[in-house]
Design an enzyme around this catalytic site. Structure first.
Site, PDB file in Angstrom:
ATOM      1  N   SER A 140      40.771  47.682  48.280  1.00 47.62           N
ATOM      2  CA  SER A 140      39.598  48.244  47.318  1.00 47.62           C
ATOM      3  C   SER A 140      38.104  48.807  48.252  1.00 47.62           C
ATOM      4  O   SER A 140      38.045  49.877  49.482  1.00 47.62           O
ATOM      5  CB  SER A 140      39.810  46.995  46.926  1.00 47.62           C
ATOM      6  N   ASP A 260      45.836  48.412  42.515  1.00 48.20           N
ATOM      7  CA  ASP A 260      44.922  48.405  43.814  1.00 48.20           C
ATOM      8  C   ASP A 260      45.197  47.346  45.147  1.00 48.20           C
ATOM      9  O   ASP A 260      46.357  46.701  44.952  1.00 48.20           O
ATOM     10  CB  ASP A 260      43.993  46.965  43.036  1.00 48.20           C
TER      11      ASP A 260
END
Length: 350
Positions: A140, A260
């Site tokens: 991320s 993610d």
């Protein structure tokens, strides 16, 4: 946004309740609910990990305690009884430690500003360390900072300014990033494209490991091969795509859909050498805030051992809903200071 904030508020109140700072009669139902949720988490009591132990000699310097030191390959060594044996043992450990070192940045949303502070400190005062770092990893926001530190560290300040502007933009929206009509991923792409050089993918090839989650099978993958700059950008966007929060359509790459990386592996630990871990959440990490409280327990979340503390719950809320400019600047400085402390402790500061 109201639901998310209420969720975080309930978590904070539960921690206060556990630490004896909130009357138990205030939130009996919330207490029961969050107690049930926490019981589903993997709670870990603190333990002593074998690692480089540092004995403080004075306020200006520190040395490695070779009696309990561990090499980069994970083999425990002792220094011996004689002075010469102690010196030789220390040298061997230092050589092993410097042989293969990696840096890994944890997933953290807008708390990536902490990572940027740490990266700035490493770039300014840790050149001796960066010279021996073989690989960079992240998930991320952590993958974005890892890329900048590897490919274009001179743009850390530019990245810092973009983060401040991005956070300010999200703060002004009625419902934050989930405000209808707001394209979170488009704005993030614009920032990435303005910061990364044209040859970023060549620099990152086989040195950058980006954590992503496959939508089809829910498994985690670490990408390290990038045929083009666009490929690198797509992988970074995929690693940063939080479903619903960042949009409804996952990032498509190589015929698959990705989201993610922090969902399945928020802190990649590479299988070779020593991986230095960096996170804005307090826990069992090399560079991180140091929280102290009555509840000395850890939650295993996306392969991170994070301390169960009130401060960490506040940080979790800030990761999704960026705080004001003053707090963002403070987080940046905290990352810088924590990284400097690490460099001093490990004798890498210069």
């Amino acid at each position: 946004m109201w639901t998310a904030r209420s969720l975080c508020t309930a978590q904070i109140q539960l921690l206060e309740l556990k630490e004896g700072r909130l009357c138990s009669s205030i939130l009996p139902k919330k207490q029961q609910f969050w107690t049930g949720i926490l019981n589903c988490c993997t709670l870990r009591a603190p333990y002593d990990r074998a690692k480089y132990q540092v004995s403080k000699m004075n306020e200006d310097q520190s040395v490695i305690d070779t009696a309990v030191a561990v090499s980069a390959e994970g083999t425990k060594r002792t220094s011996g009884n004689s002075p010469s044996g102690e010196y030789d043992g220390k040298q061997r450990i230092l050589e092993g430690k410097m042989k293969h070192v990696n840096l890994s940045f944890a997933s953290c949303g807008f708390l990536g500003i902490y990572h940027l502070g740490a990266a700035a400190a490493l770039y300014r005062h840790g050149k001796k360390l960066l010279k021996v770092v073989k690989d960079f990893a992240g998930a991320s926001a952590g993958s974005l900072v890892a890329t900048v530190l590897l490919a274009v560290p001179e743009n850390i300040e530019k990245c810092q300014q973009f983060t401040y502007e991005f956070a300010e933009e999200v703060r002004k929206l009625d419902f934050g990033a989930v405000t209808p009509g707001y394209d979170f991923m488009k704005r993030l792409r614009e920032g990435i494209e303005s910061i990364l050089p044209s040859n970023a993918h060549e620099i990152a090839e086989n040195r950058l490991y980006v954590s992503v989650t496959n939508v089809r099978n829910g498994k985690n993958y670490l990408f390290s091969n990038f045929a083009s700059r666009e490929d690198l950008i797509k992988v970074l966007l995929a690693s940063s795509f939080i479903p619903v929060y960042a949009g409804m359509k996952p990032v498509e790459y190589k015929g698959e859909k990705w989201v993610d990386g922090g969902i399945t592996n928020g802190l990649p630990i590479l299988p070779f050498g020593r991986t230095i871990t960096i996170s804005p959440f307090s826990g069992r990490l090399d560079i991180c805030p140091q929280d102290k409280g009555r509840v000395d327990l850890y939650v295993k979340f996306a392969k991170q051992d994070i301390m169960l503390s009130l401060a960490n719950l506040v940080r979790l809320n800030q990761a999704m809903f960026p705080p004001n400019q003053e707090k963002m600047e403070s987080l940046y400085q905290n990352g810088f200071d924590d990284a400097v402390h690490f460099l001093l402790k490990e004798n890498w500061f210069e």
